[in-house]
Design a protein around this motif. Structure first.
Motif, PDB file in Angstrom:
ATOM      1  N   ARG A  21     -14.529   6.003 -10.238  1.00  0.00           N
ATOM      2  CA  ARG A  21     -14.000   7.256  -9.878  1.00  0.00           C
ATOM      3  C   ARG A  21     -12.485   7.517  -9.742  1.00  0.00           C
ATOM      4  NH1 ARG A  21     -16.809  11.164  -6.606  1.00  0.00           N
ATOM      5  NH2 ARG A  21     -15.407  13.133  -6.702  1.00  0.00           N
ATOM      6  N   TYR A  22     -11.725   6.637  -9.079  1.00  0.00           N
ATOM      7  CA  TYR A  22     -10.595   6.479  -8.862  1.00  0.00           C
ATOM      8  C   TYR A  22      -9.576   5.186  -9.843  1.00  0.00           C
ATOM      9  CZ  TYR A  22     -11.904   9.833  -5.212  1.00  0.00           C
ATOM     10  OH  TYR A  22     -12.640  10.680  -4.470  1.00  0.00           O
ATOM     11  N   PRO A  23      -9.515   5.318 -10.944  1.00  0.00           N
ATOM     12  CA  PRO A  23      -9.292   4.138 -11.714  1.00  0.00           C
ATOM     13  C   PRO A  23      -7.769   3.754 -11.363  1.00  0.00           C
ATOM     14  CG  PRO A  23      -9.372   6.115 -13.370  1.00  0.00           C
ATOM     15  CD  PRO A  23      -9.943   6.320 -11.657  1.00  0.00           C
ATOM     16  N   ARG A  24      -6.896   4.546 -10.863  1.00  0.00           N
ATOM     17  CA  ARG A  24      -5.534   4.375 -10.620  1.00  0.00           C
ATOM     18  C   ARG A  24      -5.343   3.600  -9.247  1.00  0.00           C
ATOM     19  NH1 ARG A  24      -1.669   9.217 -13.243  1.00  0.00           N
ATOM     20  NH2 ARG A  24      -2.673   9.111 -15.327  1.00  0.00           N
ATOM     21  N   VAL A  25      -6.412   3.386  -8.663  1.00  0.00           N
ATOM     22  CA  VAL A  25      -6.294   2.791  -7.245  1.00  0.00           C
ATOM     23  C   VAL A  25      -6.653   1.263  -7.354  1.00  0.00           C
ATOM     24  CG1 VAL A  25      -7.336   2.796  -4.912  1.00  0.00           C
ATOM     25  CG2 VAL A  25      -6.822   5.205  -6.287  1.00  0.00           C
ATOM     26  N   THR A  26      -5.868   0.594  -6.683  1.00  0.00           N
ATOM     27  CA  THR A  26      -6.159  -0.927  -6.672  1.00  0.00           C
ATOM     28  C   THR A  26      -6.890  -1.215  -5.433  1.00  0.00           C
ATOM     29  OG1 THR A  26      -3.920  -1.407  -7.792  1.00  0.00           O
ATOM     30  CG2 THR A  26      -5.170  -3.299  -6.443  1.00  0.00           C
ATOM     31  N   ILE A  27      -7.887  -1.746  -5.483  1.00  0.00           N
ATOM     32  CA  ILE A  27      -8.997  -2.127  -4.326  1.00  0.00           C
ATOM     33  C   ILE A  27      -8.510  -3.697  -4.070  1.00  0.00           C
ATOM     34  CG2 ILE A  27     -11.348  -2.688  -3.836  1.00  0.00           C
ATOM     35  CD1 ILE A  27     -10.922   0.103  -3.514  1.00  0.00           C
ATOM     36  N   ARG A  28      -8.302  -3.897  -2.705  1.00  0.00           N
ATOM     37  CA  ARG A  28      -8.029  -5.323  -2.263  1.00  0.00           C
ATOM     38  C   ARG A  28      -9.312  -5.465  -1.106  1.00  0.00           C
ATOM     39  NH1 ARG A  28      -4.320  -7.186  -5.817  1.00  0.00           N
ATOM     40  NH2 ARG A  28      -2.590  -6.018  -6.178  1.00  0.00           N
ATOM     41  N   HIS A  86     -21.411  -3.957  -3.640  1.00  0.00           N
ATOM     42  CA  HIS A  86     -20.655  -4.016  -4.764  1.00  0.00           C
ATOM     43  C   HIS A  86     -20.692  -2.647  -5.421  1.00  0.00           C
ATOM     44  CE1 HIS A  86     -19.226  -5.601  -8.506  1.00  0.00           C
ATOM     45  NE2 HIS A  86     -20.293  -5.060  -9.266  1.00  0.00           N
ATOM     46  N   PRO A  87     -21.914  -2.196  -5.602  1.00  0.00           N
ATOM     47  CA  PRO A  87     -22.340  -0.792  -6.431  1.00  0.00           C
ATOM     48  C   PRO A  87     -21.224   0.051  -5.733  1.00  0.00           C
ATOM     49  CG  PRO A  87     -24.422  -1.410  -6.026  1.00  0.00           C
ATOM     50  CD  PRO A  87     -23.452  -2.645  -5.147  1.00  0.00           C
ATOM     51  N   VAL A  88     -21.077   0.365  -4.302  1.00  0.00           N
ATOM     52  CA  VAL A  88     -19.915   1.131  -3.865  1.00  0.00           C
ATOM     53  C   VAL A  88     -18.638   0.920  -4.281  1.00  0.00           C
ATOM     54  CG1 VAL A  88     -18.940   2.001  -1.521  1.00  0.00           C
ATOM     55  CG2 VAL A  88     -21.634   1.820  -1.676  1.00  0.00           C
ATOM     56  N   ILE A  89     -18.136  -0.223  -4.007  1.00  0.00           N
ATOM     57  CA  ILE A  89     -16.983  -0.730  -4.454  1.00  0.00           C
ATOM     58  C   ILE A  89     -16.563  -0.350  -6.059  1.00  0.00           C
ATOM     59  CG2 ILE A  89     -15.210  -2.578  -4.824  1.00  0.00           C
ATOM     60  CD1 ILE A  89     -16.326  -3.678  -2.193  1.00  0.00           C
ATOM     61  N   GLU A  90     -17.678  -0.751  -6.856  1.00  0.00           N
ATOM     62  CA  GLU A  90     -17.555  -0.396  -8.290  1.00  0.00           C
ATOM     63  C   GLU A  90     -17.430   1.133  -8.624  1.00  0.00           C
ATOM     64  OE1 GLU A  90     -20.972  -1.265 -10.757  1.00  0.00           O
ATOM     65  OE2 GLU A  90     -19.825  -2.681 -11.942  1.00  0.00           O
ATOM     66  N   ALA A  91     -18.262   1.854  -7.704  1.00  0.00           N
ATOM     67  CA  ALA A  91     -18.291   3.319  -7.905  1.00  0.00           C
ATOM     68  C   ALA A  91     -16.890   3.963  -7.639  1.00  0.00           C
ATOM     69  CB  ALA A  91     -19.218   3.833  -7.145  1.00  0.00           C
ATOM     70  N   ALA A 106       0.593  -1.268  -0.139  1.00  0.00           N
ATOM     71  CA  ALA A 106       0.024  -0.084  -0.043  1.00  0.00           C
ATOM     72  C   ALA A 106       0.815   1.237  -0.025  1.00  0.00           C
ATOM     73  CB  ALA A 106      -0.888   0.020   1.193  1.00  0.00           C
ATOM     74  N   ARG A 107       2.017   1.209   0.824  1.00  0.00           N
ATOM     75  CA  ARG A 107       3.020   2.397   0.815  1.00  0.00           C
ATOM     76  C   ARG A 107       3.332   2.511  -0.577  1.00  0.00           C
ATOM     77  NH1 ARG A 107       4.495   0.225   5.801  1.00  0.00           N
ATOM     78  NH2 ARG A 107       6.542  -0.565   4.949  1.00  0.00           N
ATOM     79  N   ARG A 108       3.789   1.579  -1.400  1.00  0.00           N
ATOM     80  CA  ARG A 108       4.484   1.595  -2.573  1.00  0.00           C
ATOM     81  C   ARG A 108       3.595   2.266  -3.963  1.00  0.00           C
ATOM     82  NH1 ARG A 108       8.569  -3.467  -2.347  1.00  0.00           N
ATOM     83  NH2 ARG A 108       9.859  -2.655  -0.731  1.00  0.00           N
ATOM     84  N   ARG A 109       2.165   1.823  -3.832  1.00  0.00           N
ATOM     85  CA  ARG A 109       1.467   2.280  -4.715  1.00  0.00           C
ATOM     86  C   ARG A 109      -0.096   2.489  -4.091  1.00  0.00           C
ATOM     87  NH1 ARG A 109       0.957  -3.724  -7.458  1.00  0.00           N
ATOM     88  NH2 ARG A 109      -0.318  -4.697  -5.677  1.00  0.00           N
ATOM     89  N   ASP A 110      -0.904   3.025  -5.042  1.00  0.00           N
ATOM     90  CA  ASP A 110      -2.015   3.451  -4.535  1.00  0.00           C
ATOM     91  C   ASP A 110      -2.996   2.135  -4.279  1.00  0.00           C
ATOM     92  OD1 ASP A 110      -1.652   6.184  -4.629  1.00  0.00           O
ATOM     93  OD2 ASP A 110      -2.005   6.359  -6.755  1.00  0.00           O
TER      94      ASP A 110
END
Length: 299
Positions: A116-123, A107-112, A87-91
Motif C-alpha cells: 500500500r505504501y511502497p515508498r515507506v521503509t519497514i524496519r 506477515h500478511p499485515v506487514i506485506e500489505a 525516521a525523520r529523514r525519510r519515510d
C-alpha cells in the motif's frame, strides 16, 4: 571488545546453561564456549565457575555483569536514537514484534502495508520482554504488534483478534496429560511470564491467591525454555503452540477459558503519522483473511 561478546556473557549469566544460552543466541554450544573463553582472556578475569554439571557466576563475574548490562543498554539507546534520526529523514516505520505478535497475520499485515505504501521503509524489530513497552512509549518504535488485553496509559490500542490461551507445562508434569486444568492447581509452582505486574499472565482472577513468579522471560523462546528446562509453568497464546512448538512443553486447555487480545499499539502523543494507517490496515487484512485458527476478530 565487541558488544557481541557482552551479549554472550549476559545470556549465559541469565541462563547458567550453555546449551540454552546458545539456542537463544542462535549459536552452537562450542561457539559460545569459545566466545566466553575469549572474553575472559581479554578481560583477564574468570567470569564463570563451571564443571560438567553446573555453571555459576564468579564474584568478579557478578560485578562485571552489571557494568556489561549498562554498556549494552547504552548501545541500544544509541541505536534507537540513530533509528529515530533515520525516521525523520525519510519515510520509515519501525515495527516491534512482541512474542507471536499477530500470529499468522503478522506477515500478511506487514506485506500489505509495504504494497500500500511502497515508498515507506519497514524496519522490523524483535522486542525484548524485559524492556516492556517503554521503548514504544519512548519513541524507539513506531508501532508494536503484541498480545495486550488491557488499555495502557499513553498508548492507543487497536484490537485485531482474540485467541485462546493455553496452560504450558513441562513434559512429564503430572497434569500434562489432562484434558483441562484449573490454573489454580499449579499456583504453588513457579510461573514464567512475558511481563511483570499483569495478573492475566499468571491466570489470576479476582479473589485468587497470587502465584509465585519464578522468572520474567525475554522472549517467547525464553518462556518455552524455562518451562521445559527449569520446570516452570505459564500461559501461552494458542498460536504460539503452532508457530513455536517446543518438544519439552505440553499445552493443556484451562478449565476456565482465557482469551488473549492481539493488538496493534502506538503512542497516543507524538506518534508516527503512519501508525494509525498501519493499525487500520491490520484490521482490514484480518477481516479479509481467516489466517488465525480459533481466533475471533475484534469488532
Amino acid at each position: 571488545m565487541e558488544l557481541r561478546s557482552l551479549r554472550h556473557f549476559s545470556a549465559l549469566a541469565e541462563t547458567l546453561n550453555y546449551r540454552v544460552a546458545a539456542e537463544r543466541l542462535h549459536l552452537t554450544q562450542p561457539a559460545l564456549t569459545r566466545s566466553i573463553a575469549a572474553l575472559e582472556r581479554e578481560l583477564g578475569v574468570q567470569l564463570f565457575d563451571r564443571d560438567k554439571r553446573h555453571v555459576a557466576l564468579t564474584a568478579d563475574g557478578v560485578e562485571l555483569l552489571e557494568r556489561a548490562g549498562e554498556v549494552l543498554a547504552d548501545a541500544e539507546r544509541l541505536s534507537a536514537t540513530a533509528g529515530a534520526i533515520r525516521a525523520r529523514r525519510r519515510d520509515e516505520v519501525r515495527v516491534a514484534l512482541y512474542g507471536v505478535a499477530l500470529a499468522e497475520l503478522t506477515h500478511p499485515v506487514i506485506e500489505a502495508f509495504c504494497e500500500r505504501y511502497p515508498r515507506v521503509t519497514i524496519r522490523v524489530h524483535e522486542a525484548d520482554f524485559h524492556q516492556g513497552l517503554a521503548p514504544l512509549l519512548a519513541g524507539e518504535y513506531d508501532v508494536a504488534l503484541l498480545p495486550l488485553n488491557v488499555d495502557m496509559p499513553g498508548l492507543t490500542r487497536v484490537p485485531i483478534f482474540t485467541e485462546p490461551a493455553s496452560l504450558a507445562l513441562w513434559k512429564g508434569h503430572p497434569l500434562a496429560s489432562a484434558a483441562a486444568v484449573d490454573v489454580t492447581e499449579v499456583f504453588d509452582q513457579p510461573w514464567v511470564t512475558p511481563e511483570p505486574g499483569l495478573d492475566f499472565w499468571v491466570g489470576r482472577r479476582n479473589g485468587d491467591d497470587a502465584p509465585t513468579v519464578g522468572s520474567h522471560a525475554r522472549s517467547a523462546l525464553d518462556v518455552s525454555s524455562k518451562i521445559a528446562y527449569q520446570h516452570m509453568v505459564g500461559l501461552m497464546p494458542l498460536s504460539a503452540t503452532r508457530m513455536f512448538p517446543h518438544p519439552g512443553v505440553e499445552n493443556v486447555a484451562p478449565k476456565e477459558p482465557l482469551g488473549l487480545v492481539a493488538a496493534v499499539a502506538f503512542p497516543e502523543a507524538g506518534h508516527s503519522p503512519a501508525a494509525p494507517a498501519f493499525a487500520e490496515l491490520a484490521r482490514r487484512v484480518a477481516r479479509r483473511a481467516s489466517g488465525v485458527p480459533y481466533a475471533e476478530l475484534a469488532r
